[in-house]
Enzyme design. Structure first.
Site: not given
Length: 358
Positions: A38, A330
């Protein structure tokens, strides 16, 4: 002070094919399109998100031009109800929009969303660029591995196609017909399901938002708070040298928080020796505190990671980490503050003590 590898990273996500320029602003927009059943409910969810400039509901991925609501509802045109979003990448990332999307659907049902059944109610991420496709796929995989659902995630990830705006009476239906919208939202079962899975107000809140609030201090305060190395890394996207930083070889148990805002980012339980000379983690401690952005600096394309609330440059995300996820965060030591497990309570992070209990 440790030496730096300098270089300013590009943090604007928008790409040429997905940007438009507002006549009254220099801000750049990017487009996102989602199918979540919806479309009244999806518009309600995204309209309240900071950084979203505008939304429109409509139909996409079908075989008929300019379909009507009645035609789409019949299930014969192949369209999906969808929402098209224009957002400011400088204020909210595509990854954050994906988080909102997942928290407003049931991703385990095929061609059905709650009380609505049919292909027109299928869930899908309609990507507008290769970068969006990659981020969507990574987001879907993280959700599948999160343990949040005990069924497969069936939401599709497909190229965006022509979007046809729905009739005007459907636009912002939740505001125009608030009582009917609320009755539908509850009666369809969507409201109860989302509350059960994600807690109260899943559209705009996350589990993290119920914890301590984290904010970025004023610029002058940030400058006074940080040493030169920390400032260059977090505020100017510099990179500290490998094997010459505070935490690359730290083996103590505890958590790592943003040096600027204090928001929790990583745990020692997910830290591993990548051989790179920088602290490396398999996954975030709080995924909602990590923002991923495209970085095209240094003549390469990488994924930059920043803190959500502190907006600190942390480092980069790579796909060469250990199994099963294969991800490697990292991170610069200078963007982090380490809190050992024995200090978690007094530092205000007592909820994480359970991570280190035998």
């Amino acid at each position: 002070m440790a030496a730096l590898i300098t270089g300013i990273c590009r943090i604007d996500l928008a790409e040429a094919g997905t940007m438009i320029k507002n006549d009254t602003s220099n801000k750049k927009f990017e487009k996102a399109t989602f199918g979540g059943g919806c479309f009244w409910c999806m518009q309600y969810a995204f309209d309240s998100v900071k950084g979203v400039a505008s939304t429109a509901v409509g139909y996409t991925e079908g075989g008929k031009r300019n379909p009507t609501y009645e035609e789409v509802s019949s299930g014969t045109t192949g369209h999906a109800e969808a929402i098209e979003i224009l957002f400011y990448p400088s204020e909210i990332s595509y990854s954050e929009l994906l988080d909102v999307f997942w928290k407003n659907i049931n991703p385990t049902t095929l061609d059905k969303q709650f009380a609505d059944e049919g292909t027109q109610y299928r869930t899908a991420i309609f990507y507008h660029s290769e970068e969006q496709r990659k981020l969507a796929q990574a987001s879907k995989e993280r959700l599948a591995k999160s343990g949040k659902f005990n069924k497969p995630i069936v939401t599709g990830i497909v190229p965006a196609s022509t979007f046809y705006k729905a009739e005007e009476y459907h636009q912002k239906y939740y505001a125009k017909n608030s009582l009917r919208y609320k009755a539908y939202h509850f009666g369809s079962g969507r409201e109860q399901y989302l509350k059960k899975v994600w807690g109260d107000k899943p559209e705009t809140s996350t589990p993290e938002s119920k914890k301590k609030k984290y904010t970025k201090p004023a610029k002058a305060e940030v400058k006074n708070k940080l040493n030169p190395l920390q400032y260059k890394v977090t505020q100017e996207c510099a990179t500290e040298r490998p094997f010459d930083n505070e935490y690359w070889n730290n083996k103590r148990e505890g958590i790592y928080v943003d040096i600027v805002s204090g928001e929790p980012l990583f745990s020692s339980r997910d830290k591993f020796d990548s051989g790179t000379g920088w602290p490396s983690f398999k996954k975030p401690l709080e995924p909602g505190s990590i923002v991923e952005k495209e970085d095209k600096s240094l003549l390469m394309t990488r994924t930059e990671v920043r803190s959500k609330h502190g907006d600190s440059h942390l480092g980069h995300l790579f796909n060469d980490g250990p199994e099963p996820a294969g991800t490697r965060y990292c991170i610069n030591s200078a963007s982090l503050r380490f809190i050992p497990k024995e200090d978690l309570e007094k530092e205000g992070y007592g909820e994480y003590k359970k991570l280190f209990q035998k």
